[in-house]
Design a protein around this motif. Structure first.
Motif, PDB file in Angstrom:
ATOM      1  N   LEU A 227       0.835  -1.210   0.000  1.00 49.34           N
ATOM      2  CA  LEU A 227       0.000   0.000   0.000  1.00 49.34           C
ATOM      3  C   LEU A 227       0.861   1.249   0.000  1.00 49.34           C
ATOM      4  CD1 LEU A 227      -3.175   0.725   0.200  1.00 49.34           C
ATOM      5  CD2 LEU A 227      -2.561  -1.688   0.253  1.00 49.34           C
ATOM      6  N   ALA A 228       1.930   1.246   0.795  1.00 48.04           N
ATOM      7  CA  ALA A 228       2.827   2.404   0.838  1.00 48.04           C
ATOM      8  C   ALA A 228       3.436   2.665  -0.534  1.00 48.04           C
ATOM      9  CB  ALA A 228       3.925   2.192   1.886  1.00 48.04           C
ATOM     10  N   LYS A 229       3.844   1.605  -1.227  1.00 47.53           N
ATOM     11  CA  LYS A 229       4.400   1.758  -2.574  1.00 47.53           C
ATOM     12  C   LYS A 229       3.353   2.313  -3.526  1.00 47.53           C
ATOM     13  CE  LYS A 229       7.706  -2.064  -2.214  1.00 47.53           C
ATOM     14  NZ  LYS A 229       8.000  -3.434  -2.677  1.00 47.53           N
ATOM     15  N   GLY A 230       2.145   1.775  -3.456  1.00 39.44           N
ATOM     16  CA  GLY A 230       1.074   2.224  -4.345  1.00 39.44           C
ATOM     17  C   GLY A 230       0.665   3.663  -4.105  1.00 39.44           C
ATOM     18  N   LEU A 231       0.603   4.068  -2.845  1.00 41.24           N
ATOM     19  CA  LEU A 231       0.246   5.455  -2.521  1.00 41.24           C
ATOM     20  C   LEU A 231       1.336   6.409  -3.000  1.00 41.24           C
ATOM     21  CD1 LEU A 231      -1.247   4.876   1.031  1.00 41.24           C
ATOM     22  CD2 LEU A 231      -2.513   5.368  -1.081  1.00 41.24           C
ATOM     23  N   ALA A 232       2.603   6.004  -2.845  1.00 43.09           N
ATOM     24  CA  ALA A 232       3.721   6.837  -3.305  1.00 43.09           C
ATOM     25  C   ALA A 232       3.747   6.947  -4.828  1.00 43.09           C
ATOM     26  CB  ALA A 232       5.044   6.264  -2.796  1.00 43.09           C
ATOM     27  N   ALA A 233       3.176   5.958  -5.517  1.00 39.69           N
ATOM     28  CA  ALA A 233       3.180   5.940  -6.980  1.00 39.69           C
ATOM     29  C   ALA A 233       1.927   6.562  -7.585  1.00 39.69           C
ATOM     30  CB  ALA A 233       3.347   4.508  -7.472  1.00 39.69           C
ATOM     31  N   GLY A 234       1.104   7.207  -6.763  1.00 38.78           N
ATOM     32  CA  GLY A 234      -0.066   7.904  -7.298  1.00 38.78           C
ATOM     33  C   GLY A 234      -1.396   7.223  -7.071  1.00 38.78           C
ATOM     34  N   GLY A 235      -1.396   6.103  -6.363  1.00 37.12           N
ATOM     35  CA  GLY A 235      -2.653   5.442  -6.041  1.00 37.12           C
ATOM     36  C   GLY A 235      -3.332   6.115  -4.859  1.00 37.12           C
ATOM     37  N   THR A 236      -4.559   5.711  -4.580  1.00 37.90           N
ATOM     38  CA  THR A 236      -5.297   6.237  -3.437  1.00 37.90           C
ATOM     39  C   THR A 236      -5.883   5.075  -2.641  1.00 37.90           C
ATOM     40  OG1 THR A 236      -7.335   6.460  -4.738  1.00 37.90           O
ATOM     41  CG2 THR A 236      -5.913   8.405  -4.589  1.00 37.90           C
ATOM     42  N   GLU A 237      -6.119   5.337  -1.365  1.00 34.47           N
ATOM     43  CA  GLU A 237      -6.747   4.342  -0.493  1.00 34.47           C
ATOM     44  C   GLU A 237      -8.169   4.820  -0.224  1.00 34.47           C
ATOM     45  OE1 GLU A 237      -5.660   1.689   3.437  1.00 34.47           O
ATOM     46  OE2 GLU A 237      -4.579   3.557   3.107  1.00 34.47           O
ATOM     47  N   PRO A 238      -9.181   4.170  -0.856  1.00 41.30           N
ATOM     48  CA  PRO A 238     -10.547   4.673  -0.791  1.00 41.30           C
ATOM     49  C   PRO A 238     -11.275   4.453   0.526  1.00 41.30           C
ATOM     50  CG  PRO A 238     -10.493   2.637  -2.031  1.00 41.30           C
ATOM     51  CD  PRO A 238      -9.065   2.993  -1.712  1.00 41.30           C
ATOM     52  N   ARG A 239     -10.749   3.585   1.388  1.00 42.68           N
ATOM     53  CA  ARG A 239     -11.396   3.344   2.685  1.00 42.68           C
ATOM     54  C   ARG A 239     -10.366   2.866   3.686  1.00 42.68           C
ATOM     55  NH1 ARG A 239     -14.913  -2.057   2.857  1.00 42.68           N
ATOM     56  NH2 ARG A 239     -13.340  -3.516   2.177  1.00 42.68           N
ATOM     57  N   GLU A 240     -10.763   2.865   4.932  1.00 37.53           N
ATOM     58  CA  GLU A 240      -9.881   2.447   6.019  1.00 37.53           C
ATOM     59  C   GLU A 240      -9.547   0.956   5.894  1.00 37.53           C
ATOM     60  OE1 GLU A 240      -8.713   4.404   8.640  1.00 37.53           O
ATOM     61  OE2 GLU A 240      -9.541   6.073   7.486  1.00 37.53           O
ATOM     62  N   ALA A 241      -8.434   0.569   6.496  1.00 38.42           N
ATOM     63  CA  ALA A 241      -8.057  -0.848   6.556  1.00 38.42           C
ATOM     64  C   ALA A 241      -9.168  -1.631   7.251  1.00 38.42           C
ATOM     65  CB  ALA A 241      -6.741  -1.005   7.308  1.00 38.42           C
ATOM     66  N   GLN A 242      -9.357  -2.865   6.830  1.00 37.55           N
ATOM     67  CA  GLN A 242     -10.348  -3.756   7.428  1.00 37.55           C
ATOM     68  C   GLN A 242      -9.604  -4.838   8.207  1.00 37.55           C
ATOM     69  OE1 GLN A 242     -13.841  -3.014   6.681  1.00 37.55           O
ATOM     70  NE2 GLN A 242     -12.653  -1.223   6.058  1.00 37.55           N
TER      71      GLN A 242
END
Length: 145
Positions: A90-105
């Motif tokens: 997730l950290a890699k994806g967020l740094a590469a321009g992705g977004t996290e649409p909801r809180e961790a489950q």
């Protein structure tokens, strides 16, 4: 018996951005099946994402190509070896321009986080306790009490 390969076709509005995003997650691009219309993202030896320009994807179906930023057609779940592995990707994806649409489950036996690629395609990364996968979540949780 030959192993089944899985090819998931995903629409993109920017092929170069998509290639960079998926490479940032640690996946590779197979140049033999990559051109100006599509990129073959190799997740492992039998699982691939075919990231296709919207116009090219439309040549494979008579149905409307939806906008994954506003409509959900599929949620793709990919397992990881640990909770830390989920957080790392997730950290890699967020740094590469992705977004996290909801809180961790966090369900106790399973931990998951969603990551949207820059086009809005949803990838769910998850870790499940092996015992829960073998026994089922109810039996696993009962044994933890």
């Amino acid at each position: 018996m030959t192993a089944t390969s899985i090819f998931v076709n995903l629409p993109t509005t920017d092929l170069e951005r998509s290639k960079a995003f998926y490479e940032a997650l640690g996946f590779s691009i197979n140049p033999l099946f990559t051109d100006e219309n599509a990129a073959c993202v190799v997740l492992d030896e039998n699982v691939y994402f075919m990231v296709l320009t919207r116009d090219y994807l439309a040549t494979f179906t008579d149905k409307q190509i939806i906008d994954p930023k506003t409509h959900a057609q599929a949620l793709i779940a990919l397992s990881r070896e640990s909770r830390d592995g989920v957080d790392e990707v997730l950290a890699k994806g967020l740094a590469a321009g992705g977004t996290e649409p909801r809180e961790a489950q966090d369900y106790g036996f399973m931990y998951s986080r969603d990551l949207e690629d820059p086009d809005g395609n949803v990838l769910e990364f998850l870790f499940m306790e092996q015992a829960a996968a073998e026994q089922g979540p109810d039996a696993y949780l009962a044994g933890q009490a």
